[in-house]
Design an enzyme around this catalytic site. Structure first.
Site, PDB file in Angstrom:
ATOM      1  N   LEU A 115      89.963 104.406  95.460  1.00 38.87           N
ATOM      2  CA  LEU A 115      89.699 103.109  95.549  1.00 38.87           C
ATOM      3  C   LEU A 115      88.914 102.886  94.219  1.00 38.87           C
ATOM      4  CD1 LEU A 115      87.847 102.880  98.894  1.00 38.87           C
ATOM      5  CD2 LEU A 115      89.784 101.856  98.330  1.00 38.87           C
ATOM      6  N   ARG A 173      74.026 111.522 108.623  1.00 42.93           N
ATOM      7  CA  ARG A 173      74.657 112.610 108.666  1.00 42.93           C
ATOM      8  C   ARG A 173      73.940 113.914 108.328  1.00 42.93           C
ATOM      9  NH1 ARG A 173      79.898 109.797 105.440  1.00 42.93           N
ATOM     10  NH2 ARG A 173      80.457 108.608 107.436  1.00 42.93           N
ATOM     11  N   SER A 180      85.534 110.435 112.837  1.00 44.16           N
ATOM     12  CA  SER A 180      84.929 109.307 112.233  1.00 44.16           C
ATOM     13  C   SER A 180      83.721 109.161 112.822  1.00 44.16           C
ATOM     14  CB  SER A 180      85.556 107.928 112.163  1.00 44.16           C
ATOM     15  OG  SER A 180      84.680 107.028 111.861  1.00 44.16           O
ATOM     16  N   ARG A 196      74.387 110.450 101.330  1.00 42.18           N
ATOM     17  CA  ARG A 196      75.145 109.203 101.217  1.00 42.18           C
ATOM     18  C   ARG A 196      75.146 108.664 103.037  1.00 42.18           C
ATOM     19  NH1 ARG A 196      80.036 107.528 102.842  1.00 42.18           N
ATOM     20  NH2 ARG A 196      80.964 109.799 102.760  1.00 42.18           N
TER      21      ARG A 196
END
Lengths: 674, 249
Positions: free
Chosen positions: A51, A345, A292, A471
């Site tokens: 990306l 997370r 996911s 993150r």
């Protein structure tokens, strides 16, 4: 707190002055521009086509620069961004749930456990909305609702729905959008694309990055490429753990070569362990597969409350669906009622480890927890029955409708789970366990994304900039595209404005010759080694050391041991590695040997960094620093800084530089999701 | 589980290839096909032999890099499954497994099982995008509502991973399924309309230039496509191509 070495210097992040919300706009107004005629005289090298790389290469070429882009895969479209599943955040507030640029900024700073730069993160939140508009204009097919408007979902660590998605293939769709933009510039001749090429070294001339040495992986030819600036978009280094959700080819080599040439590595030990991955199944496993985070929108995570049920599950006398509700421990909902299954997370991973370490893991190895869709299927089924006007639906009908609704949202993920495990996740809960997923650390960059080597830039996961110590989900895609489309193309102009009279960079210089010679020597050294052991063997052993000592929890003693073990492994690698084949042919084992060699050095530095950081923050959890209820204990007095390491030859003897983090807009608090 | 592998070995694009036989033992049924190949290569390296070159990267079925023709089928026996997602439980103990590269003149062999698919890149470069600059100031993402059905259809076409199984499977080595997936994605969306006719022309022309064959509607590509890209896309592309011949753009 460890004393700073004498020669350590304070790092200048070059953050613009002025109020937080105006910094980026003012900076853009003040930095120098290169006029269109002069842009045609300037060459830029972009390494990596994920990306960040694709978007940077395309944007720079659109502006008029001559771009050379490199990727090691057979096509730029294969870069590992393609595998990102869940989504991309943007502060659009389309759901009218109170979202704003400030909130996205705040959530990201808090999510990163107050270890990122305010100014960078605010800029990221500002440009997030442009990214969505840009991608829609390119024809990226984001999910839409029945009114034709863009749909959103929630991700961990936030209380709004700001995540845009394309089923479980958001990364694929965004990358193909950027690949389209890149392809357009290739067709115009503004980008020269080098597929199946690997960066072997960065070349500096008079202290400035002026090109690279690359190797054509098909012919083996070692090539010199000159440019006025070099942009590394080469991704993260999760493969240092051998088993991770990264692609097999993902590597640190481009960043590591830059580090050896003077670019500092920042916070290398900040690693993201993702809570929902398919557990390890056997010795020969080569990679782990992510499920996911979006699945935590609707799935509930649990383990049994009682050992007897755990035993019965492990010896196969009981199925998870046999365990009654009151005998289940939905431990995230129990410990973190405010965020429940959508805690960040790092928190979710540690909680899973805590339960498994306490003996409640649900597979043979005792390293798995359940992610259960039964209640979501039931809930969606009942809603759908109402929508369809079915008066008294049977449980079977509800199930059928609910499964269809879940399939529409997460179909490809469920299919992937079934392919790998041979279990049907619609009928039985999925088994998941944390796995290495992303590395927040990376090359140190200033506000302009420039490393400590002038003319050398780093974007996306390759830099350290925006995620602090943890993150948030759906923020990697945002950062990669923000850097590539909207930040670097502006900031690099300020540097290149000095180069309009420089002329083409010659590669016929001693600096290029010296770098090329070093590359050739290393290749023949590897190929002529008389060792017996294949590269993968060393990689697997490195991974085991890193996972055990520098993984989800760390302590000083273990880290010191790991440094010694890695040094021994490195010596053994040099002596005993066996690399078959020739240098003038396609030789994947040779490519791998070079990458693993760099990963071994990196592993040593990661342990050093983790050892130096005497606190727990985000994904970095030091057992010595925790609260009585087991949460991470930060030390804002001693460690509110970025650790940036300068290479000295021995990774664990790198020189430690610090960038103090100043928080002028948010108050440092203990992160709580309870 | 034990297997006999018959693998295509070829030094380089200009060299002659041949099938070679290798035994592998002690394979677990939970291993993926590529992990089984890793075991073989580990064995070959330790024996001082040349390991088998094959393309692979993400190993989760999305990057499109893996490409093996297994027992006469692209990506092996399972439907909607890439080679990296194929597991050894799909094979019988003691079986002989034939492994070949994609075979098409537009995909020359690099070495052994790895082929050069850059022709696909050039088809996309011919027009598989919307010509919009990233430094401009596009409309708000919600300014043009897109009916959910169209967005979903465009998405389905856009899930093509560019692996080349369609070409390898097709008796004509046609790239119609690949090209039509991109043509359809953009033809179904309002963003793709301005260049719709020139895009289809340029992409089809490039496909011919690369030496891909024609489509004779046998539909093998759809059957073997690991992402289930529909044959409808080819019909849509043909329609647009025909139209592009009689309209000016």
């Amino acid at each position: 707190m460890t004393e700073m070495p004498e020669h350590s210097v304070a790092l200048d992040a070059k953050i613009p002055k002025g109020p937080l919300a105006e910094k980026w706009t003012q900076h853009k107004n003040n930095i120098r521009l290169v006029n269109p005629a002069n842009k045609r005289l300037i060459d830029v090298i972009v390494v990596g086509t994920g990306l960040a790389g694709s978007s940077a290469a395309a944007s720079l070429a659109e502006m008029g620069y001559n771009v050379k882009a490199f990727c090691f895969q057979d096509s730029p479209r294969r870069a590992h961004s393609i595998a990102a599943q869940g989504g991309i955040n943007a502060a659009k507030n389309y759901q009218n749930d109170g979202d704003s640029v400030y909130r996205l900024f705040y959530d990201t700073i808090k999510g990163g456990d107050y270890r990122s730069r305010e100014a960078n993160v605010h800029r990221l939140a500002e440009v997030s909305t442009n990214i969505i508009d840009q991608c829609v204009a390119q024809g990226v097919p984001f999910a839409r609702d029945y009114g034709g408007m863009l749909d959103n979902r929630s991700f961990g660590g936030v209380q709004v729905s700001r995540t845009f998605y394309a089923k479980g293939q958001t990364g694929q769709q965004l990358l193909l959008g950027a690949y389209g933009a890149l392809s357009r510039q290739i067709s115009k001749g503004k980008v020269t694309m080098y597929n199946r090429h690997e960066l072997m070294d960065v070349v500096t001339v008079d202290g400035k990055a002026r090109g690279i040495i690359a190797r054509n992986l098909v012919t083996g030819e070692v090539e010199r490429h000159g440019a006025h600036a070099v942009v590394l978009c080469s991704g993260g280094y999760g493969n240092v753990f051998f088993l991770s959700t990264n692609a097999m080819g993902s590597n640190v080599s481009a960043a590591w070569k830059a580090h050896r040439r003077g670019a500092y590595m920042a916070n290398p030990s900040y690693t993201q362990i993702h809570p929902t991955c398919i557990p390890v199944s056997g010795e020969y496993q080569s990679k782990l597969t992510l499920m996911s985070e979006s699945l935590r929108n609707d799935g509930r995570i649990w383990v049994p409350k009682h050992d007897t049920d755990v035993k019965a599950l492990r010896n196969g006398t009981m199925k998870p669906t046999d365990i009654a509700e009151d005998r289940r421990d939905y431990y995230l909902e129990r410990r973190y009622p405010a965020f429940g299954n959508l805690v960040p997370r790092d928190v979710a991973s540690r909680a899973a480890k805590e339960r498994c370490d306490a003996g409640f893991g649900v597979n043979q190895a005792g390293e798995a927890v359940y992610l259960d869709y039964a209640s979501a299927i039931d809930r969606y089924g009942r809603t759908e029955a109402k929508v369809q006007g079915i008066p008294a639906p049977s449980l079977e009908k509800i199930r059928e409708l609910g499964e269809a609704a879940v399939r529409a949202k997460y179909g490809n993920l469920f299919q992937m789970y079934e392919q790998i495990t041979d279990d049907n996740p619609y009928k039985t809960p999925m088994r998941i366990y944390p796995a290495v997923h992303y590395t927040m650390g990376g090359l140190w960059v200033d506000y302009n994304l420039q490393t400590t080597v002038p003319g050398l830039y780093a974007c996306g996961e390759a830099n350290f900039s925006d995620h602090g110590a943890n993150r948030l989900g759906a923020s990697a895609l945002m950062q990669g595209l923000a850097d590539g489309y909207f930040v670097l193309p502006y900031t690099i102009g300020d540097y290149l404005a000095d180069d309009i009279r420089t002329g083409e960079i010659s590669t016929d210089t001693p600096e290029f010759a010296e770098a090329e010679k070093g590359v050739q020597e290393r290749i023949s050294q590897l190929l002529n080694n008389t060792g017996k052991t294949p590269v993968d063997d060393f990689h697997r052993r490195l991974g085991r050391i890193m996972w055990n000592q520098c993984g989800m929890s760390r302590n000083a003693e273990g880290l010191k041991q790991a440094i010694a073990d890695i040094q021994a492994l490195r010596a053994e690698f040099e002596k005993d590695v066996c690399v078959p084949g020739r240098s003038d042919r396609y030789n994947p084992e040779l490519d791998k040997a070079g990458r693993v060699s760099d990963l071994i050095e990196l592993g040593e530095l990661m342990c050093k960094d983790a050892l130096e950081r005497n606190e727990s923050c985000g994904g970095h959890f030091r057992e010595e620093y925790r609260t009585p209820d087991g949460e991470a204990l930060r030390d804002d007095e001693g460690h509110a800084h970025v650790s940036a390491w300068a290479y000295t030859g021995v990774p664990s003897e790198a020189v430690h530089h610090k960038e103090e983090l100043k928080f002028e807009n948010v108050e440092l608090k203990t992160r709580s999701y309870k | 589980m034990d297997f006999t592998l018959k693998i295509w070995r070829q030094e380089g694009p200009q060299d002659e290839g041949r099938m070679e036989s290798y035994p592998v033992k002690g394979i677990s049924d939970e291993m993926s096909f590529l992990e089984m190949m890793d075991v073989l290569n580990d064995q070959l390296i330790r024996e001082g032999k040349d390991p088998v070159a094959f393309d692979h990267d993400c190993r989760e079925g999305i990057c499109g890099m893996c490409s093996m023709f297994i027992n006469g089928e692209a990506h092996g026996p399972n439907r909607k499954t890439t080679t990296c997602q194929l597991h050894m439980r799909s094979f019988k103990d003691g079986e002989t497994i034939y492994i070949e590269p994609w075979r098409a003149s537009a995909f020359p062999v690099v070495k052994d099982l790895a082929v050069d698919r850059s022709a696909f890149d050039r088809i996309i470069q011919a027009g598989g995008y919307v010509s919009v600059n990233s430094t401009g100031n596009p409309l708000d993402g919600n300014a043009i509502p897109i009916p959910k059905h169209d967005a979903d259809e465009a998405f389905n076409a856009a899930t093509c991973i560019g692996c080349g199984a369609c070409v390898a499977t097709c008796k004509n080595a046609s790239a119609m399924l690949f090209a039509s997936a991109k043509v359809s994605q953009l033809a179904l969306l309002p963003q793709g309309q301005p260049e719709r006719m020139s895009r289809v022309q340029r992409m089809v022309d490039q496909m011919d230039k690369e030496g891909f064959g024609n489509c004779t509607n046998t539909g093998a590509c759809e059957v073997e496509c690991p992402k289930g890209i529909s044959l409808d896309n080819i019909a849509r592309m043909n329609r647009d191509y025909l139209k592009s011949q009689v309209t000016e753009e």
